[in-house]
Write a protein that holds these residues in place. Sequence first.
Motif, PDB file in Angstrom:
ATOM      1  N   ASP A 175       0.833  -1.206   0.000  1.00  0.00           N
ATOM      2  CA  ASP A 175       0.000   0.000   0.000  1.00  0.00           C
ATOM      3  C   ASP A 175       0.866   1.253   0.000  1.00  0.00           C
ATOM      4  O   ASP A 175       0.580   2.228  -0.707  1.00  0.00           O
ATOM      5  CB  ASP A 175      -0.921   0.030   1.229  1.00  0.00           C
ATOM      6  N   ARG A 176       1.924   1.197   0.821  1.00  0.00           N
ATOM      7  CA  ARG A 176       2.833   2.347   0.907  1.00  0.00           C
ATOM      8  C   ARG A 176       3.557   2.547  -0.423  1.00  0.00           C
ATOM      9  O   ARG A 176       3.689   3.650  -0.922  1.00  0.00           O
ATOM     10  CB  ARG A 176       3.836   2.142   2.030  1.00  0.00           C
ATOM     11  N   ASN A 177       4.030   1.441  -1.015  1.00  0.00           N
ATOM     12  CA  ASN A 177       4.704   1.524  -2.316  1.00  0.00           C
ATOM     13  C   ASN A 177       3.750   2.048  -3.384  1.00  0.00           C
ATOM     14  O   ASN A 177       4.123   2.823  -4.250  1.00  0.00           O
ATOM     15  CB  ASN A 177       5.256   0.158  -2.724  1.00  0.00           C
ATOM     16  N   GLY A 178       2.519   1.590  -3.343  1.00  0.00           N
ATOM     17  CA  GLY A 178       1.506   2.056  -4.300  1.00  0.00           C
ATOM     18  C   GLY A 178       1.258   3.549  -4.137  1.00  0.00           C
ATOM     19  O   GLY A 178       1.102   4.279  -5.121  1.00  0.00           O
ATOM     20  N   ALA A 179       1.210   4.023  -2.892  1.00  0.00           N
ATOM     21  CA  ALA A 179       0.985   5.453  -2.639  1.00  0.00           C
ATOM     22  C   ALA A 179       2.176   6.270  -3.124  1.00  0.00           C
ATOM     23  O   ALA A 179       2.014   7.338  -3.728  1.00  0.00           O
ATOM     24  CB  ALA A 179       0.752   5.689  -1.149  1.00  0.00           C
ATOM     25  N   ILE A 180       3.375   5.747  -2.893  1.00  0.00           N
ATOM     26  CA  ILE A 180       4.594   6.451  -3.345  1.00  0.00           C
ATOM     27  C   ILE A 180       4.621   6.500  -4.874  1.00  0.00           C
ATOM     28  O   ILE A 180       4.918   7.534  -5.464  1.00  0.00           O
ATOM     29  CB  ILE A 180       5.851   5.776  -2.775  1.00  0.00           C
ATOM     30  N   ARG A 181       4.293   5.374  -5.501  1.00  0.00           N
ATOM     31  CA  ARG A 181       4.255   5.354  -6.975  1.00  0.00           C
ATOM     32  C   ARG A 181       3.226   6.353  -7.502  1.00  0.00           C
ATOM     33  O   ARG A 181       3.453   7.028  -8.501  1.00  0.00           O
ATOM     34  CB  ARG A 181       3.913   3.957  -7.471  1.00  0.00           C
ATOM     35  N   GLY A 182       2.105   6.414  -6.839  1.00  0.00           N
ATOM     36  CA  GLY A 182       1.058   7.361  -7.243  1.00  0.00           C
ATOM     37  C   GLY A 182       1.560   8.798  -7.154  1.00  0.00           C
ATOM     38  O   GLY A 182       1.328   9.616  -8.056  1.00  0.00           O
ATOM     39  N   LYS A 183       2.265   9.102  -6.053  1.00  0.00           N
ATOM     40  CA  LYS A 183       2.805  10.456  -5.874  1.00  0.00           C
ATOM     41  C   LYS A 183       3.877  10.749  -6.934  1.00  0.00           C
ATOM     42  O   LYS A 183       3.930  11.848  -7.500  1.00  0.00           O
ATOM     43  CB  LYS A 183       3.399  10.612  -4.476  1.00  0.00           C
ATOM     44  N   LEU A 184       4.728   9.747  -7.213  1.00  0.00           N
ATOM     45  CA  LEU A 184       5.766   9.937  -8.225  1.00  0.00           C
ATOM     46  C   LEU A 184       5.157  10.153  -9.606  1.00  0.00           C
ATOM     47  O   LEU A 184       5.619  10.998 -10.378  1.00  0.00           O
ATOM     48  CB  LEU A 184       6.720   8.738  -8.245  1.00  0.00           C
ATOM     49  N   ARG A 185       4.106   9.396  -9.912  1.00  0.00           N
ATOM     50  CA  ARG A 185       3.432   9.580 -11.203  1.00  0.00           C
ATOM     51  C   ARG A 185       2.826  10.976 -11.296  1.00  0.00           C
ATOM     52  O   ARG A 185       2.888  11.628 -12.337  1.00  0.00           O
ATOM     53  CB  ARG A 185       2.350   8.516 -11.395  1.00  0.00           C
ATOM     54  N   ALA A 186       2.217  11.407 -10.208  1.00  0.00           N
ATOM     55  CA  ALA A 186       1.608  12.748 -10.188  1.00  0.00           C
ATOM     56  C   ALA A 186       2.685  13.814 -10.373  1.00  0.00           C
ATOM     57  O   ALA A 186       2.495  14.783 -11.136  1.00  0.00           O
ATOM     58  CB  ALA A 186       0.851  12.967  -8.885  1.00  0.00           C
ATOM     59  N   GLN A 187       3.826  13.637  -9.695  1.00  0.00           N
ATOM     60  CA  GLN A 187       4.926  14.596  -9.851  1.00  0.00           C
ATOM     61  C   GLN A 187       5.492  14.555 -11.270  1.00  0.00           C
ATOM     62  O   GLN A 187       5.796  15.588 -11.851  1.00  0.00           O
ATOM     63  CB  GLN A 187       6.020  14.324  -8.826  1.00  0.00           C
ATOM     64  N   ALA A 188       5.616  13.369 -11.842  1.00  0.00           N
ATOM     65  CA  ALA A 188       6.110  13.231 -13.215  1.00  0.00           C
ATOM     66  C   ALA A 188       5.137  13.908 -14.181  1.00  0.00           C
ATOM     67  O   ALA A 188       5.556  14.588 -15.126  1.00  0.00           O
ATOM     68  CB  ALA A 188       6.300  11.759 -13.576  1.00  0.00           C
TER      69      ALA A 188
END
Length: 104
Positions: free
Chosen positions: A4-17
């Motif tokens: 869940d934490r990795n998924g949230a981090i990936r989501g944030k990274l995608r949003a930043q990208a």
Amino acid sequence: MRDDRNGAIRGKLRAQADDVRADLDELRKDVGRFANEIGKTAKVQAASAREHLGDLSRSIQSRAQHRVEEVSGRVREHPFTSVGLSLGAGVLIGLALSMRRRVH
């Protein structure tokens, strides 16, 4: 939990990208508009310079024509003086050239 934490981090990274991509797109557009404005300004300045050079050329031609007419008038008024000056100038040039040949 970790997934869940990795998924949230990936989501944030995608949003930043996505934000970075959007910023780059805006930057590309701004650079394009800036280059377009520079091109327009350069064209205006080039046209102004051409006009100024044209005016300058006409002025120089007019002054040169005036001088030619002035010299022609003086030659007509004093033909023997003109011939004498031309002869003297020719002799001086001839002497200078012959001295130059001797030196080299």
